[in-house]
Design an enzyme around this catalytic site. Structure first.
Site, PDB file in Angstrom:
ATOM      1  N   CYS A  75      50.020  44.026  38.977  1.00  0.00           N
ATOM      2  CA  CYS A  75      48.695  44.608  39.215  1.00  0.00           C
ATOM      3  C   CYS A  75      47.723  43.535  39.698  1.00  0.00           C
ATOM      4  O   CYS A  75      47.251  42.720  38.915  1.00  0.00           O
ATOM      5  CB  CYS A  75      48.195  45.282  37.933  1.00  0.00           C
ATOM      6  SG  CYS A  75      46.474  45.808  37.987  1.00  0.00           S
ATOM      7  N   CYS A  78      44.272  43.518  38.092  1.00  0.00           N
ATOM      8  CA  CYS A  78      44.340  42.966  36.742  1.00  0.00           C
ATOM      9  C   CYS A  78      44.140  41.451  36.769  1.00  0.00           C
ATOM     10  O   CYS A  78      43.505  40.875  35.874  1.00  0.00           O
ATOM     11  CB  CYS A  78      45.679  43.282  36.092  1.00  0.00           C
ATOM     12  SG  CYS A  78      46.013  45.040  35.838  1.00  0.00           S
TER      13      CYS A  78
END
Length: 312
Positions: A75, A78
């Site tokens: 991700c 993230c």
């Protein structure tokens, strides 16, 4: 804000424990840090697993607020948000703790997010006194993250939800109104009737009290969403983009999930593409959702401007 019981007692299987343990061993062996989501040496940032969540997050939250960052190696957003949260946790110096959860290594927690209707990561939640409050769904620049956290902790402080002695400013805050505490406590334990009654009593003596108006709107929102089948509601809305009632139900779910801008934009878009009764239904529902947030929330102010543009 919405809250829910986030205990995972009884929801963890041995496979999940093994996967989490293996992942932690791999991290320790590789010495990964920073961008991969490890907590490094900071005492205010911890890695949490399916097996340790109840102790490290739920139990700990009864003495200090815990922010939980759900992330994964693949991700990219993230990796943008994680370092910001870690920096702010360091600055907070123990007034709150950051717990990081790798959802790939912890399937029970990932499944819990899915059951809550969370659609993607990064997802950040605050756990206070054993209750979870959605905070962020998606990455954001540092100034916005700071603002969101400042608003979160100020709201918790005003509502008497922070543990005693949380931060040097806490002692300077006036005591919360007993009715406000009663209403919020009822809301957290899921007693919507008691919460609604308490907020109603506040409004009897202070009809324009923003806390009570927002709380009552939140009670009504939770009552509606409890009756929804999320998958069916989303399917219905996708098939009928011009049906204001169908779009309103998805907007309810989005707001409960903390996706405030998406909820507002959904209904503003419905106002733009409909007319007559459908348009009025969308407009009224949107105005009702505005009540859930404080009137000076910048997301409400922005959405009101967009609604005016859509109407005129």
């Amino acid at each position: 804000m919405t809250s829910s019981d986030f205990s995972l007692h009884g929801a963890i299987d041995l496979g999940a424990r093994r996967a989490a343990a293996q992942k932690q061993q791999q991290r320790a062996a590789s010495g990964a840090s920073g961008d991969s989501g490890d907590s490094g040496d900071s005492p205010h940032v911890i890695d949490v697993t399916d097996a340790t969540f109840n102790t490290e997050v739920v139990d700990r939250s009864r003495s200090v607020p815990v922010l939980v960052d759900f992330w994964a190696d693949w991700c990219q957003p993230c990796k943008q948000l994680g370092p910001i949260l870690e920096k702010l946790a360091g600055e907070a110096a123990g007034s709150w703790v950051l717990a990081k959860v790798d959802i790939d290594a912890n399937p029970a927690l990932a499944q819990q997010l899915s059951r809550m209707g969370v659609q993607g990561i990064p997802f950040v939640a605050a756990v206070v006194a054993g209750q979870m409050l959605p905070v962020l769904n998606g990455a954001a620049p540092e100034p916005q993250v700071r603002q969101v956290l400042d608003q979160l902790f100020e709201a918790l402080r005003q509502q008497g939800l922070l543990p005693e002695g949380d931060g040097p400013e806490a002692a300077q805050q006036p005591a919360a109104d007993p009715l406000e505490i009663e209403a919020e406590a009822a809301l957290q334990r899921g007693d919507l009737d008691a919460a609604g009654a308490a907020f109603g009593r506040i409004l009897e003596t202070a009809p324009n009290d923003p806390f009570a108006k927002s709380g009552l709107a939140l009670v009504e929102l939770q009552r509606r969403t409890q009756s929804y089948d999320p998958a069916a509601v989303r399917k219905d809305a996708a098939e009928r983009p011009g049906d204001a009632a169908a779009q309103a139900k998805v907007a309810d779910l989005e707001l409960v999930e903390g996706r405030v801008e998406e909820a507002f934009d959904r209904l503003i878009g419905t106002v733009r593409r409909t007319s007559g009764d459908e348009r009025e239904t969308a407009r009224k529902h949107l105005v009702g959702l505005f009540e859930v947030l404080p009137p000076d929330d910048p997301r409400v102010t922005h959405a009101r401007r967009k609604l005016a543009s859509a109407l005129f």
